[in-house]
Write a protein that holds these residues in place. Structure first.
Motif, PDB file in Angstrom:
ATOM      1  N   SER A   9       1.016  -1.121  -0.022  1.00  0.00           N
ATOM      2  CA  SER A   9      -0.086  -0.111   0.337  1.00  0.00           C
ATOM      3  C   SER A   9       0.820   1.767  -0.029  1.00  0.00           C
ATOM      4  O   SER A   9       2.263   0.980   0.797  1.00  0.00           O
ATOM      5  N   ARG A  11       0.038   4.194   0.686  1.00  0.00           N
ATOM      6  CA  ARG A  11      -1.144   5.394   1.079  1.00  0.00           C
ATOM      7  C   ARG A  11      -0.210   5.577   2.655  1.00  0.00           C
ATOM      8  O   ARG A  11       0.079   4.630   3.327  1.00  0.00           O
ATOM      9  N   TYR A  15      -2.829   1.011   7.313  1.00  0.00           N
ATOM     10  CA  TYR A  15      -2.131   0.191   8.139  1.00  0.00           C
ATOM     11  C   TYR A  15      -0.774  -0.995   7.831  1.00  0.00           C
ATOM     12  O   TYR A  15      -0.466  -1.356   8.307  1.00  0.00           O
ATOM     13  N   ASN A  16      -0.838  -1.481   7.018  1.00  0.00           N
ATOM     14  CA  ASN A  16       0.731  -2.116   5.973  1.00  0.00           C
ATOM     15  C   ASN A  16       1.524  -1.835   6.812  1.00  0.00           C
ATOM     16  O   ASN A  16       2.232  -2.277   6.687  1.00  0.00           O
ATOM     17  N   GLY A  78      -9.581  -8.317  -3.443  1.00  0.00           N
ATOM     18  CA  GLY A  78      -9.178 -10.803  -3.531  1.00  0.00           C
ATOM     19  C   GLY A  78      -7.939 -10.651  -4.097  1.00  0.00           C
ATOM     20  O   GLY A  78      -7.681 -12.123  -4.720  1.00  0.00           O
ATOM     21  N   ALA A 108      -2.935  -7.033   6.352  1.00  0.00           N
ATOM     22  CA  ALA A 108      -3.470  -6.634   7.205  1.00  0.00           C
ATOM     23  C   ALA A 108      -4.196  -6.265   6.568  1.00  0.00           C
ATOM     24  O   ALA A 108      -4.450  -4.946   5.474  1.00  0.00           O
ATOM     25  N   GLY A 111     -10.923  -6.329   6.838  1.00  0.00           N
ATOM     26  CA  GLY A 111     -11.795  -8.050   6.350  1.00  0.00           C
ATOM     27  C   GLY A 111     -11.322  -8.463   6.977  1.00  0.00           C
ATOM     28  O   GLY A 111     -10.738  -8.122   7.772  1.00  0.00           O
TER      29      GLY A 111
END
Ligand SMILES: Cc1cc2nc3c(=O)[nH]c(=O)nc-3n(C[C@H](O)[C@H](O)[C@H](O)COP(=O)(O)O)c2cc1C
Length: 184
Positions: A9, A11, A15-16, A78, A108, A111
């Motif tokens: 990610s 951004r 979170y990752n 997915g 992470a 979902g």
């Protein structure tokens, strides 16, 4: 042991990325984790692969210099993110620096299943001939509902998840040492 972390990610408040920083800090006395940028890489294009920009050559060199790669993946629709696939495509060409280099992965998502599909796809991709990376068996670190497991400062505060990652790290380090011995 020097490990390159590639976060899927790009951004700012990812979170990752926060998960990668948690791993970097918590195990700093056991290995060095260098978090690499991928958001500035151009789209992979075969026309430019022999003369890519310094962003690409620096990224590839940093991976080449690492003993192993930690993939930190979100799940987008997915699967892995387009940014991560792009970075992997660059790594799969010319010097093919992933061949024989061991990988492990964590992920992470918001979902419930915590990137299970993305990680299955990532494992498959890493077995492509241009990558041929041995992947840590088992030890899936799937952080679901991550928004409920981090505080406002981005610290991982879910004790079960922290303990689970401790266990995975205990397993990964001897495995990485064995892999390095096999491939050196
Ligand atoms: C384009 C897009 C697709 C997504 N698809 C999934 C998905 O398939 N499974 C899932 O668990 N979360 C999905 N999400 C939610 C992500 O888990 C959530 O945005 C997460 O914060 C992304 O990781 P990051 O915080 O590191 O950027 C998706 C988010 C985006 C933006």
């Amino acid at each position: 042991m020097k490990i390159a972390a590639i976060v899927g990610s790009t951004r700012q408040n990812s979170y990752n990325l926060k998960l990668a920083k948690h791993i970097q800090k918590r195990y700093e006395d056991r290995f060095t984790l260098q978090i690499l940028e991928i958001g500035h890489l151009p789209f992979y294009n075969q026309d430019i692969e022999h003369d890519p920009s310094s962003e690409v050559t620096d990224f590839i060199q940093n991976v080449a210099d690492a003993d192993a790669v930690l993939w930190v993946t979100p799940e987008y629709n997915g699967t892995i993110s387009g940014a991560l696939k792009n970075a992997i495509d660059w790594l799969s060409r010319i010097d093919q620096v992933m061949i024989g280099k061991p990988s492990w992965m964590v992920g992470a998502s918001m979902g419930a299943l915590g990137t299970v599909k993305a990680q299955a796809h990532l494992r498959d991709i890493l077995f492509a001939p241009g990558l041929s990376s041995p992947v840590l068996p088992g030890n899936e670190v799937l952080v679901g509902a991550v928004h409920e497991k981090m505080d406002e400062q981005g610290n991982l505060i879910d004790e079960g998840t922290v303990a689970f990652i401790d266990g995975a790290v205990d397993n990964v380090l001897p495995w990485l040492e064995k892999q390095s011995a096999v491939h050196s």
